[in-house]
Design a protein around this motif. Sequence first.
Motif, mmCIF file in Angstrom:
data_model
loop_
_atom_site.group_PDB
_atom_site.id
_atom_site.type_symbol
_atom_site.label_atom_id
_atom_site.label_comp_id
_atom_site.label_asym_id
_atom_site.label_seq_id
_atom_site.Cartn_x
_atom_site.Cartn_y
_atom_site.Cartn_z
ATOM 1 N N UNK A 131 65.310 18.322 63.366
ATOM 2 C CA UNK A 131 65.559 19.389 62.480
ATOM 3 C C UNK A 131 64.388 20.144 61.822
ATOM 4 N N UNK A 132 63.564 19.261 61.151
ATOM 5 C CA UNK A 132 62.435 19.531 60.572
ATOM 6 C C UNK A 132 61.466 20.298 61.423
ATOM 7 N N UNK A 133 61.170 19.582 62.715
ATOM 8 C CA UNK A 133 60.496 20.144 63.518
ATOM 9 C C UNK A 133 60.735 21.407 63.950
ATOM 10 N N UNK A 134 61.983 21.583 64.243
ATOM 11 C CA UNK A 134 62.700 22.820 64.815
ATOM 12 C C UNK A 134 62.446 23.967 63.477
ATOM 13 N N UNK A 135 62.597 23.387 62.210
ATOM 14 C CA UNK A 135 62.442 24.481 61.145
ATOM 15 C C UNK A 135 61.415 24.726 61.248
ATOM 16 N N UNK A 136 60.172 23.862 61.200
ATOM 17 C CA UNK A 136 58.895 24.150 61.234
ATOM 18 C C UNK A 136 58.529 25.505 62.367
ATOM 19 N N UNK B 159 57.311 14.198 72.451
ATOM 20 C CA UNK B 159 56.079 13.519 72.328
ATOM 21 C C UNK B 159 56.377 12.252 71.500
ATOM 22 N N UNK B 160 57.361 11.522 71.764
ATOM 23 C CA UNK B 160 57.303 10.319 70.975
ATOM 24 C C UNK B 160 57.708 9.321 71.962
ATOM 25 N N UNK C 225 55.542 17.121 73.958
ATOM 26 C CA UNK C 225 55.153 18.313 72.807
ATOM 27 C C UNK C 225 55.491 17.365 71.594
ATOM 28 N N UNK C 226 54.401 17.392 70.837
ATOM 29 C CA UNK C 226 54.696 17.082 69.363
ATOM 30 C C UNK C 226 54.018 18.082 68.685
ATOM 31 N N UNK D 107 49.153 15.350 76.014
ATOM 32 C CA UNK D 107 49.163 16.080 74.826
ATOM 33 C C UNK D 107 49.260 17.724 75.251
ATOM 34 N N UNK D 108 49.849 18.631 74.407
ATOM 35 C CA UNK D 108 49.954 20.123 74.570
ATOM 36 C C UNK D 108 48.749 20.788 74.923
#
Length: 733
Positions: free
Chosen positions: A477-482, A226-227, A346-347, A318-319
């Motif tokens: 990576x941070x998104x994926x870790x979240x 979602x960028x 997706x964001x 938006x999701x």
Amino acid sequence: MLTDESPLSTVYEPTGQDPVVYLKRYYGYDRFRPMQEAIIRSIVSGRDTVVLMPTGGGKSVCFQIPALMMPGLCVVVSPLIALMKDQVEALHLNGIAAAYINSSQGVKEMRDVEANCVSGKIKLLYVSPEKLLSESFYVFLNRMKISMFAIDEAHCISSWGHDFRPEYTQLNTLRKWFPNVPIIALTATADRLTRQDISDRLDMRDPAVFIASFNRTNLSLQVLPGTNRIGQITKLISLKPNTSGIIYCLSRKSCETLATKLMEKGYSAAFYHAGMESSERARIQEAFLRDDVKIMCATIAFGMGIDKSNVRWVMHYNMPKNIEGYYQEIGRAGRDGLPSQTVLFYSFADVATYTQMLTENKPANLELQLAKLERMKQYAEANTCRRQILLSYFSEQLPEPCGNCDVCRSPRITFDATTVAQKALSAIIRLGERVPMNVLIDVLRGSRNYSIVSQGFDKIKTYGAGADLKFEEWRSYLHQLINIGVIEVAYENHYALRKGLLADDVLFNGKTISLVRPDDVPKPVVEKATRTRTESNRDELFERLRTLRKRIADAQNVPPYVVFTDSTLEDMARQRPTTPDAFRNVSGVGERKLEMFGTAFLTEIADYVGVQVGESQRQVRSEAPSRPREAAKPKGSTQQMTLELYQQGMTIQQIAQARELGPSSIANHLIQLSQGGYDVELESLITPAERREIEAAIAIVGIEENRTKPVFDHLEGRYDYGKINITIALMKH
Ligand code: ADP
Ligand code: ZN
């Protein structure tokens, strides 16, 4: 409107008891889709029937064909008064006698409809539930034989469902009033609670339940980051010029902003949300149905019950909150069965917003809603076939990956990212779990940002430990870790990042982590640009047919997809029929539409492929059993109607107006009639001056391979194809 062409003027002839004969004759299709025939046979045998089929699955024929096969009147309950008119008009164009009764009508009109029902001229009557359950209506229904009740959008009856309507709960009265009339209930809702609720609340007796597959193979599934959404959207829609699509947005404001931006870029866009005047909403919706507006930026208030079949793509800005809603919204694409595209942006911020909203509002079913949100998020983040995830949500198995989602198209490659996770966690801890993502990334990358330095963040041990990665990589990576629970977002604390449930395992217990490189995170796919010559010719003809369809639809005052669906036009462009018999073979051409629109489309195709109308007509005639002069009048045929008006002394223009057809179609009728030996004087249809000018143009450009377009172009559109064809016919003569 459709007055003289209304199916009421045709005598209703039963075609025997083979449902497929009805399918071909009224809808122009050769084959039933899975379950349709079994459903039809169930209701015709008098059994209560429940039908669960996804949007676009083809529910309508499941009750419309039984209505034609069974004696008496079929009463259709539909919640959307605004759509009844469209539904009934679509039936008329298929040659089916239908009508509606609702509060928008005057007394006289209502009386006429009632009289036509009582006299047996009408096979399907659409009513709202309120109207149906009024006492006067009961008296009226008792005056005739009722073949069946069809309850459309039947999920509205269930308080479990997402679109509960209190009026629907009274419908069990039908069983009391008409104990022996079968009921068919239809819905596109798949969930099990609703399913059971429907048959219970309608007091159904041992109903036959048909659950079709909810797999819509023609819809491609894609999730994009979602960028820069506007940039991605314009890229995607520029690949699909002239197509209709919907972009769902979360807020009213973003609908408006997005539509404005798209309009500024020259796209045909509009917005729609519940905050608008209802008259304005109706106007915008109508413009979309009629292809006057191509792109609709809307909240989920838009789309319920809209049966526009040529929506070629649906995007989610938006999701959505849950998979039910998402599936229903993307389901509005490709109802005609042609390949259609769906894209979800997706964001993680959307998840955060919803979570915050839910925890603040504390709805009674908070847990359930959070769980549904979680499933939606998992779908958006999936690294396995998305369709398998969707279908398993609806308790359906898809044994193999689908091949038509972004994950199947570009399988993800993962790498061991344990140290990446450890660096991030260590920085988070040293920053006291107080900073949001952007600041964390700046610290990891060793940024000399004023705010970083001024707060002394450059003094912590992990400052600059992640300088080898780009900002975007860290973000991914941070998104994926979240998403996998290593890191958490503290919504209540300005979105600061903190340790997640798995953090300690990663830091101290040797848990390894794999992540997907950002390059493998999907980007907009560029469609194949090379097209074969046949394909582009087909596209060119398709565009011409589409333009013709729009002209006819406007004249008939109906949406274009009601005249013919995109898939029918595609089949037409592929088959290129030039005779009525060949035209009949096109999927979606029933008898009524052949009669009403055959000439116009055949003329367009003949013109494109370079066959003269006269020639194709001679072909038709040689197949006819007897010569036209002796033949009985082709009763009700479109040429016959033109002939009658011509004999009354009307000009082409007047006939065209009276019949709501284009002047060129009328001219072509008259040419065909003249060539068929009818008493039509072509000379009188054109002035000598007009004829001279057109002949001069023909002399210059010639009739290249029998095509008249160059002549038309040379004359700069001053004369329509009708006049040009008349001149050519006279020259040949
Ligand atoms: P639903 O009400 O289930 O959303 P519709 O009844 O509107 O779906 O049908 C969707 C589309 O499929 C329509 O364009 C319809 O004409 C077409 N259709 C229905 N049955 C068939 C069939 N047997 N063959 C081809 N097309 C069909
Ligand atoms: Zn897949």
